[in-house]
Motif scaffolding. Structure first.
Motif, PDB file in Angstrom:
ATOM      1  N   GLU A  93       0.838  -1.208   0.000  1.00 30.52           N
ATOM      2  CA  GLU A  93       0.000   0.000   0.000  1.00 30.52           C
ATOM      3  C   GLU A  93       0.869   1.252   0.000  1.00 30.52           C
ATOM      4  OE1 GLU A  93      -3.167   2.586  -0.144  1.00 30.52           O
ATOM      5  OE2 GLU A  93      -3.054   0.467  -0.616  1.00 30.52           O
ATOM      6  N   HIS A  94       1.934   1.251   0.782  1.00 25.99           N
ATOM      7  CA  HIS A  94       2.814   2.415   0.792  1.00 25.99           C
ATOM      8  C   HIS A  94       3.546   2.564  -0.536  1.00 25.99           C
ATOM      9  CE1 HIS A  94       1.869   2.567   5.015  1.00 25.99           C
ATOM     10  NE2 HIS A  94       2.392   3.778   5.033  1.00 25.99           N
ATOM     11  N   GLN A  95       3.917   1.464  -1.135  1.00 24.28           N
ATOM     12  CA  GLN A  95       4.557   1.519  -2.443  1.00 24.28           C
ATOM     13  C   GLN A  95       3.577   2.061  -3.484  1.00 24.28           C
ATOM     14  OE1 GLN A  95       5.959  -2.269  -3.908  1.00 24.28           O
ATOM     15  NE2 GLN A  95       7.453  -1.286  -5.240  1.00 24.28           N
ATOM     16  N   ARG A  96       2.307   1.646  -3.409  1.00 28.57           N
ATOM     17  CA  ARG A  96       1.287   2.146  -4.324  1.00 28.57           C
ATOM     18  C   ARG A  96       1.112   3.654  -4.155  1.00 28.57           C
ATOM     19  NH1 ARG A  96      -3.397   4.097  -4.587  1.00 28.57           N
ATOM     20  NH2 ARG A  96      -3.806   3.957  -2.369  1.00 28.57           N
ATOM     21  N   GLN A  97       1.063   4.123  -2.916  1.00 27.24           N
ATOM     22  CA  GLN A  97       0.906   5.558  -2.662  1.00 27.24           C
ATOM     23  C   GLN A  97       2.104   6.342  -3.185  1.00 27.24           C
ATOM     24  OE1 GLN A  97       0.152   6.112   1.506  1.00 27.24           O
ATOM     25  NE2 GLN A  97      -1.807   5.068   1.434  1.00 27.24           N
ATOM     26  N   LEU A  98       3.294   5.815  -2.997  1.00 29.83           N
ATOM     27  CA  LEU A  98       4.492   6.479  -3.487  1.00 29.83           C
ATOM     28  C   LEU A  98       4.468   6.547  -5.014  1.00 29.83           C
ATOM     29  CD1 LEU A  98       7.258   7.732  -2.809  1.00 29.83           C
ATOM     30  CD2 LEU A  98       8.215   5.436  -2.939  1.00 29.83           C
ATOM     31  N   GLY A  99       4.088   5.461  -5.661  1.00 30.42           N
ATOM     32  CA  GLY A  99       3.979   5.437  -7.112  1.00 30.42           C
ATOM     33  C   GLY A  99       2.957   6.434  -7.621  1.00 30.42           C
ATOM     34  N   ALA A 100       1.825   6.550  -6.924  1.00 34.96           N
ATOM     35  CA  ALA A 100       0.798   7.507  -7.319  1.00 34.96           C
ATOM     36  C   ALA A 100       1.329   8.936  -7.195  1.00 34.96           C
ATOM     37  CB  ALA A 100      -0.457   7.328  -6.456  1.00 34.96           C
ATOM     38  N   GLY A 101       2.124   9.198  -6.166  1.00 38.71           N
ATOM     39  CA  GLY A 101       2.726  10.531  -6.006  1.00 38.71           C
ATOM     40  C   GLY A 101       3.677  10.844  -7.151  1.00 38.71           C
ATOM     41  N   PHE A 102       4.474   9.876  -7.549  1.00 40.86           N
ATOM     42  CA  PHE A 102       5.388  10.079  -8.685  1.00 40.86           C
ATOM     43  C   PHE A 102       4.612  10.273  -9.980  1.00 40.86           C
ATOM     44  CE2 PHE A 102       8.851   7.914  -6.115  1.00 40.86           C
ATOM     45  CZ  PHE A 102       9.594   9.074  -5.968  1.00 40.86           C
ATOM     46  N   ASP A 103       3.499   9.550 -10.129  1.00 35.72           N
ATOM     47  CA  ASP A 103       2.667   9.714 -11.329  1.00 35.72           C
ATOM     48  C   ASP A 103       2.100  11.132 -11.387  1.00 35.72           C
ATOM     49  OD1 ASP A 103       3.178   7.097 -12.030  1.00 35.72           O
ATOM     50  OD2 ASP A 103       1.227   6.328 -11.336  1.00 35.72           O
ATOM     51  N   ARG A 104       1.662  11.656 -10.246  1.00 32.82           N
ATOM     52  CA  ARG A 104       1.136  13.035 -10.213  1.00 32.82           C
ATOM     53  C   ARG A 104       2.241  14.033 -10.539  1.00 32.82           C
ATOM     54  NH1 ARG A 104      -1.410  10.894  -5.675  1.00 32.82           N
ATOM     55  NH2 ARG A 104       0.017  11.947  -4.272  1.00 32.82           N
ATOM     56  N   LEU A 105       3.419  13.826 -10.002  1.00 29.84           N
ATOM     57  CA  LEU A 105       4.552  14.708 -10.280  1.00 29.84           C
ATOM     58  C   LEU A 105       4.902  14.664 -11.765  1.00 29.84           C
ATOM     59  CD1 LEU A 105       6.830  16.591  -9.343  1.00 29.84           C
ATOM     60  CD2 LEU A 105       8.177  14.541  -8.820  1.00 29.84           C
ATOM     61  N   ASP A 106       4.921  13.481 -12.350  1.00 28.98           N
ATOM     62  CA  ASP A 106       5.215  13.332 -13.776  1.00 28.98           C
ATOM     63  C   ASP A 106       4.180  14.077 -14.613  1.00 28.98           C
ATOM     64  OD1 ASP A 106       6.666  12.142 -16.035  1.00 28.98           O
ATOM     65  OD2 ASP A 106       4.818  10.965 -16.319  1.00 28.98           O
ATOM     66  N   ALA A 107       2.910  13.935 -14.265  1.00 26.29           N
ATOM     67  CA  ALA A 107       1.851  14.624 -15.014  1.00 26.29           C
ATOM     68  C   ALA A 107       1.998  16.140 -14.895  1.00 26.29           C
ATOM     69  CB  ALA A 107       0.479  14.179 -14.504  1.00 26.29           C
ATOM     70  N   LEU A 108       2.318  16.625 -13.716  1.00 30.99           N
ATOM     71  CA  LEU A 108       2.506  18.059 -13.512  1.00 30.99           C
ATOM     72  C   LEU A 108       3.697  18.571 -14.318  1.00 30.99           C
ATOM     73  CD1 LEU A 108       1.718  20.659 -12.001  1.00 30.99           C
ATOM     74  CD2 LEU A 108       3.250  19.940 -10.167  1.00 30.99           C
ATOM     75  N   MET A 109       4.775  17.814 -14.328  1.00 34.83           N
ATOM     76  CA  MET A 109       5.964  18.236 -15.080  1.00 34.83           C
ATOM     77  C   MET A 109       5.685  18.242 -16.588  1.00 34.83           C
ATOM     78  SD  MET A 109       8.981  16.379 -12.901  1.00 34.83           S
ATOM     79  CE  MET A 109      10.300  16.965 -13.947  1.00 34.83           C
ATOM     80  N   ARG A 110       4.908  17.301 -17.059  1.00 39.37           N
ATOM     81  CA  ARG A 110       4.571  17.263 -18.484  1.00 39.37           C
ATOM     82  C   ARG A 110       3.649  18.423 -18.862  1.00 39.37           C
ATOM     83  NH1 ARG A 110       5.876  12.292 -20.993  1.00 39.37           N
ATOM     84  NH2 ARG A 110       6.500  10.715 -19.502  1.00 39.37           N
ATOM     85  N   ALA A 111       2.796  18.841 -17.932  1.00 41.97           N
ATOM     86  CA  ALA A 111       1.840  19.925 -18.201  1.00 41.97           C
ATOM     87  C   ALA A 111       2.483  21.299 -18.072  1.00 41.97           C
ATOM     88  CB  ALA A 111       0.663  19.815 -17.264  1.00 41.97           C
ATOM     89  N   THR A 112       3.633  21.396 -17.433  1.00 37.94           N
ATOM     90  CA  THR A 112       4.312  22.686 -17.227  1.00 37.94           C
ATOM     91  C   THR A 112       5.283  22.923 -18.354  1.00 37.94           C
ATOM     92  OG1 THR A 112       4.150  22.346 -14.836  1.00 37.94           O
ATOM     93  CG2 THR A 112       5.709  24.005 -15.605  1.00 37.94           C
ATOM     94  N   PRO A 113       5.122  24.048 -19.083  1.00 36.31           N
ATOM     95  CA  PRO A 113       6.053  24.323 -20.192  1.00 36.31           C
ATOM     96  C   PRO A 113       7.462  24.574 -19.659  1.00 36.31           C
ATOM     97  CG  PRO A 113       4.507  26.153 -19.881  1.00 36.31           C
ATOM     98  CD  PRO A 113       4.129  25.089 -18.907  1.00 36.31           C
TER      99      PRO A 113
END
Length: 118
Positions: A93-113
């Motif tokens: 569960e903690h690994q899943r939460q950490l992965g979800a946090g990285f996924d959100r960070l990746d999406a934010l970085m892709r959306a930021t010019p």
């Protein structure tokens, strides 16, 4: 947070992690992963006196990592899959939460010019 995965009682997790906090106990768990063993075999394999080995095994048993049976004068210990499963669920569960946090960070970085360097 999903119900169940982290619903393992904090005291239970404390016992599980405490049981694995000692190198002798981790070595016992490693040995028991190969199959059940008598207390004397575990003690000799680690160079421990029987009373010391028994104390370590009692911590592992209280933590839910191992179960023991007694036949005659021989006490045999084996891994308890339920203890390992509870710890594995908590870690997953903690690994899943950490992965979800990285996924959100990746999406934010892709959306930021990107800004060009001067």
């Amino acid at each position: 947070m999903r119900e169940g995965a982290l619903h393992t009682e904090p005291a239970r997790l404390d016992q599980l992690f405490h049981a694995l906090a000692d190198p002798h106990r981790r070595a016992m768990v490693t040995r028991l992963a190969q199959g059940p063993a008598a207390m004397s075999e575990l003690a000799i394999g680690l160079g421990l006196a029987l009373p010391s080995a028994l104390k370590h095994l009692q911590v592992l048993e209280k933590g839910g990592m191992v179960a023991s049976t007694k036949q005659g004068r021989t006490r045999t210990f084996a891994l308890d899959a339920q203890g390992l499963a509870a710890m594995q669920a908590w870690l997953a569960e903690h690994q899943r939460q950490l992965g979800a946090g990285f996924d959100r960070l990746d999406a934010l970085m892709r959306a930021t010019p990107e800004k060009e360097a001067p």
